[in-house]
Design a protein around this motif. Structure first.
Motif, PDB file in Angstrom:
ATOM      1  N   THR A  18       0.912  -0.971  -0.309  1.00 17.95           N
ATOM      2  CA  THR A  18      -0.200  -0.137  -0.150  1.00 17.95           C
ATOM      3  C   THR A  18       0.752   0.686   0.404  1.00 17.95           C
ATOM      4  O   THR A  18       1.994   1.499   0.468  1.00 17.95           O
ATOM      5  N   LEU A  19       0.634   2.481  -1.049  1.00 18.55           N
ATOM      6  CA  LEU A  19       1.556   3.105  -0.795  1.00 18.55           C
ATOM      7  C   LEU A  19       0.373   4.662  -1.119  1.00 18.55           C
ATOM      8  O   LEU A  19      -0.836   4.502  -1.015  1.00 18.55           O
ATOM      9  N   VAL A  20       0.507   5.582   0.128  1.00 21.47           N
ATOM     10  CA  VAL A  20       0.366   6.456   0.529  1.00 21.47           C
ATOM     11  C   VAL A  20       0.902   7.577  -0.244  1.00 21.47           C
ATOM     12  O   VAL A  20       1.755   7.727   0.127  1.00 21.47           O
ATOM     13  N   SER A  21       0.261   8.628  -0.799  1.00 24.64           N
ATOM     14  CA  SER A  21       0.521   9.961  -1.339  1.00 24.64           C
ATOM     15  C   SER A  21       1.145  11.259  -0.228  1.00 24.64           C
ATOM     16  O   SER A  21       0.633  11.274   1.216  1.00 24.64           O
ATOM     17  N   MET A  22       1.783  11.341  -0.811  1.00 24.26           N
ATOM     18  CA  MET A  22       2.494  12.601   0.939  1.00 24.26           C
ATOM     19  C   MET A  22       0.737  13.648   0.762  1.00 24.26           C
ATOM     20  O   MET A  22       0.955  14.145   1.931  1.00 24.26           O
ATOM     21  N   ARG A  23       0.682  14.006   0.140  1.00 31.10           N
ATOM     22  CA  ARG A  23      -0.264  14.671  -0.267  1.00 31.10           C
ATOM     23  C   ARG A  23      -2.048  14.554   0.283  1.00 31.10           C
ATOM     24  O   ARG A  23      -2.462  15.098   0.738  1.00 31.10           O
ATOM     25  N   VAL A  24      -2.019  12.614   0.434  1.00 33.28           N
ATOM     26  CA  VAL A  24      -3.218  12.374   1.256  1.00 33.28           C
ATOM     27  C   VAL A  24      -3.115  12.453   2.673  1.00 33.28           C
ATOM     28  O   VAL A  24      -3.925  13.017   3.304  1.00 33.28           O
ATOM     29  N   LEU A  25      -1.454  12.911   3.247  1.00 33.36           N
ATOM     30  CA  LEU A  25      -1.229  12.691   4.559  1.00 33.36           C
ATOM     31  C   LEU A  25      -1.501  14.235   4.926  1.00 33.36           C
ATOM     32  O   LEU A  25      -1.580  14.341   6.164  1.00 33.36           O
ATOM     33  N   GLU A  26      -1.143  14.631   4.271  1.00 34.32           N
ATOM     34  CA  GLU A  26      -1.077  16.851   4.587  1.00 34.32           C
ATOM     35  C   GLU A  26      -2.864  16.555   4.376  1.00 34.32           C
ATOM     36  O   GLU A  26      -3.379  17.670   4.568  1.00 34.32           O
ATOM     37  N   ILE A  27      -3.291  16.185   3.504  1.00 33.85           N
ATOM     38  CA  ILE A  27      -4.984  16.859   3.429  1.00 33.85           C
ATOM     39  C   ILE A  27      -5.833  15.804   4.456  1.00 33.85           C
ATOM     40  O   ILE A  27      -6.668  16.604   5.726  1.00 33.85           O
ATOM     41  N   LYS A  61      -3.705  22.645   2.738  1.00 31.55           N
ATOM     42  CA  LYS A  61      -3.465  24.011   3.075  1.00 31.55           C
ATOM     43  C   LYS A  61      -2.136  24.528   4.078  1.00 31.55           C
ATOM     44  O   LYS A  61      -3.458  23.854   5.274  1.00 31.55           O
ATOM     45  N   GLY A  62      -1.373  24.690   4.481  1.00 29.23           N
ATOM     46  CA  GLY A  62      -0.608  25.115   5.673  1.00 29.23           C
ATOM     47  C   GLY A  62       0.155  23.665   6.208  1.00 29.23           C
ATOM     48  O   GLY A  62      -0.242  24.131   7.308  1.00 29.23           O
ATOM     49  N   VAL A  63      -0.288  23.230   5.474  1.00 28.31           N
ATOM     50  CA  VAL A  63       0.097  21.600   6.759  1.00 28.31           C
ATOM     51  C   VAL A  63       1.551  21.271   5.840  1.00 28.31           C
ATOM     52  O   VAL A  63       1.756  21.143   3.977  1.00 28.31           O
ATOM     53  N   GLU A  64       3.092  21.228   6.231  1.00 23.51           N
ATOM     54  CA  GLU A  64       4.391  20.554   5.433  1.00 23.51           C
ATOM     55  C   GLU A  64       5.088  19.379   6.252  1.00 23.51           C
ATOM     56  O   GLU A  64       4.667  19.085   7.642  1.00 23.51           O
ATOM     57  N   LEU A  72       7.378  10.698  10.960  1.00 18.87           N
ATOM     58  CA  LEU A  72       6.706  12.154  10.824  1.00 18.87           C
ATOM     59  C   LEU A  72       7.040  13.399  11.141  1.00 18.87           C
ATOM     60  O   LEU A  72       6.150  12.977  12.571  1.00 18.87           O
ATOM     61  N   ASP A  73       7.119  14.081  11.024  1.00 22.12           N
ATOM     62  CA  ASP A  73       7.176  15.636  10.851  1.00 22.12           C
ATOM     63  C   ASP A  73       6.570  16.448   9.935  1.00 22.12           C
ATOM     64  O   ASP A  73       6.199  16.464   9.488  1.00 22.12           O
ATOM     65  N   VAL A  74       5.214  16.670  11.573  1.00 26.97           N
ATOM     66  CA  VAL A  74       4.139  17.474  10.662  1.00 26.97           C
ATOM     67  C   VAL A  74       4.577  19.499  11.128  1.00 26.97           C
ATOM     68  O   VAL A  74       4.874  19.832  12.175  1.00 26.97           O
ATOM     69  N   ASP A  75       4.390  20.353  10.419  1.00 27.11           N
ATOM     70  CA  ASP A  75       4.286  21.253  10.662  1.00 27.11           C
ATOM     71  C   ASP A  75       2.962  22.234   9.746  1.00 27.11           C
ATOM     72  O   ASP A  75       2.683  22.095   8.528  1.00 27.11           O
ATOM     73  N   VAL A  76       2.279  22.516  11.035  1.00 25.10           N
ATOM     74  CA  VAL A  76       0.767  23.253  10.171  1.00 25.10           C
ATOM     75  C   VAL A  76       1.071  24.714  10.631  1.00 25.10           C
ATOM     76  O   VAL A  76       2.090  25.021  11.507  1.00 25.10           O
ATOM     77  N   TYR A  77       0.339  25.921   9.812  1.00 25.31           N
ATOM     78  CA  TYR A  77       0.194  26.896   9.699  1.00 25.31           C
ATOM     79  C   TYR A  77      -1.338  27.044   9.600  1.00 25.31           C
ATOM     80  O   TYR A  77      -2.142  27.032   9.291  1.00 25.31           O
ATOM     81  N   VAL A  78      -1.589  27.751  10.793  1.00 21.35           N
ATOM     82  CA  VAL A  78      -2.942  28.470  11.341  1.00 21.35           C
ATOM     83  C   VAL A  78      -3.229  29.520  12.075  1.00 21.35           C
ATOM     84  O   VAL A  78      -2.257  30.410  12.064  1.00 21.35           O
ATOM     85  N   TYR A  79      -4.581  29.680  11.354  1.00 21.19           N
ATOM     86  CA  TYR A  79      -4.829  31.465  12.211  1.00 21.19           C
ATOM     87  C   TYR A  79      -6.051  31.151  12.887  1.00 21.19           C
ATOM     88  O   TYR A  79      -6.598  29.851  13.411  1.00 21.19           O
ATOM     89  N   LEU A  80      -5.702  31.795  14.024  1.00 20.87           N
ATOM     90  CA  LEU A  80      -6.780  31.357  15.498  1.00 20.87           C
ATOM     91  C   LEU A  80      -8.084  32.304  15.407  1.00 20.87           C
ATOM     92  O   LEU A  80      -7.545  33.476  15.249  1.00 20.87           O
ATOM     93  N   ALA A  92      -4.193  20.718  21.342  1.00 19.93           N
ATOM     94  CA  ALA A  92      -5.021  19.842  21.237  1.00 19.93           C
ATOM     95  C   ALA A  92      -5.061  19.712  19.391  1.00 19.93           C
ATOM     96  O   ALA A  92      -5.469  18.921  18.732  1.00 19.93           O
ATOM     97  N   ILE A  93      -3.836  20.817  18.905  1.00 20.35           N
ATOM     98  CA  ILE A  93      -4.056  20.364  16.850  1.00 20.35           C
ATOM     99  C   ILE A  93      -2.957  19.717  17.139  1.00 20.35           C
ATOM    100  O   ILE A  93      -2.824  18.780  16.467  1.00 20.35           O
ATOM    101  N   GLN A  94      -2.703  19.990  17.611  1.00 27.14           N
ATOM    102  CA  GLN A  94      -1.251  18.186  17.340  1.00 27.14           C
ATOM    103  C   GLN A  94      -1.586  17.021  18.493  1.00 27.14           C
ATOM    104  O   GLN A  94      -1.131  15.860  17.641  1.00 27.14           O
ATOM    105  N   GLN A  95      -2.563  16.991  18.899  1.00 31.02           N
ATOM    106  CA  GLN A  95      -3.221  15.864  19.860  1.00 31.02           C
ATOM    107  C   GLN A  95      -4.025  15.197  18.408  1.00 31.02           C
ATOM    108  O   GLN A  95      -4.267  14.034  17.895  1.00 31.02           O
ATOM    109  N   ARG A  96      -4.727  17.095  17.469  1.00 29.41           N
ATOM    110  CA  ARG A  96      -6.071  15.708  17.215  1.00 29.41           C
ATOM    111  C   ARG A  96      -4.854  15.734  15.858  1.00 29.41           C
ATOM    112  O   ARG A  96      -5.690  13.868  14.851  1.00 29.41           O
ATOM    113  N   ILE A  97      -4.050  15.676  15.453  1.00 26.33           N
ATOM    114  CA  ILE A  97      -3.305  15.659  14.371  1.00 26.33           C
ATOM    115  C   ILE A  97      -2.777  14.314  13.917  1.00 26.33           C
ATOM    116  O   ILE A  97      -2.698  13.381  13.613  1.00 26.33           O
TER     117      ILE A  97
END
Length: 145
Positions: A18-27, A61-64, A72-80, A92-97
């Motif tokens: 099973t191959l998963v695209s990085m784009r899918v993980l970003e979504i 968007k806003g996810v690297e 995985l290392d995730v960087d998420v860019y948000v407006y609160l 909460a964002i860290q736990q949810r992701i």
């Protein structure tokens, strides 16, 4: 240019992989972050904003993401939203992701860096009463009591 993919491995060796695209993980990470109360929106590029202006919804968007040996290392860019507790919403964002990526792909998330790009205030809708433009509530049309 081929999209970067991640191979999912399972204990039972079935035929194929099973191959998963990085784009899918970003979504997945982007949707998980948007579900957290207090998040107004994620950062997007100019082309993503243009696509949204034409009615197309852009996810991820806003996810690297960066794949390391241990996960995985995730960087998420948000407006609160204005008035929320930044540390609580970030946690909460860290736990949810972390939980959503693990539940959907069984991949290990090492860390989630939350980058708060700004705070969005609530829009105040002003309603104008055309019959009472100056806010005078008294009825002074010559009626006597």
């Amino acid at each position: 240019m081929a999209e970067e993919t991640i191979v999912l491995t399972y204990s039972n060796e079935a035929s194929g992989e099973t191959l998963v695209s990085m784009r899918v993980l970003e979504i997945i990470a982007g949707l998980a972050a948007q579900e957290v109360d207090g998040v107004s929106r994620l950062r997007g590029s100019l082309t993503e904003r243009a696509q949204e202006a034409f009615g197309r919804r852009v996810h991820g968007k806003g996810v690297e993401l960066q794949q390391t040996k241990s996960g995985l290392d995730v960087d998420v860019y948000v407006y609160l939203n204005y008035g929320v507790s930044v540390p609580k919403v970030s946690h909460a964002i860290q736990q949810r992701i972390t939980s959503q990526v693990a539940a959907m792909t069984e991949l290990q998330v090492n860390l989630v860096n939350v980058h708060v790009q700004g705070v969005i205030s609530q829009k105040i809708t002003n309603t104008i009463d055309v019959n009472n433009l100056f806010g005078d509530e008294s009825d002074t049309e010559g009626t006597k009591k």
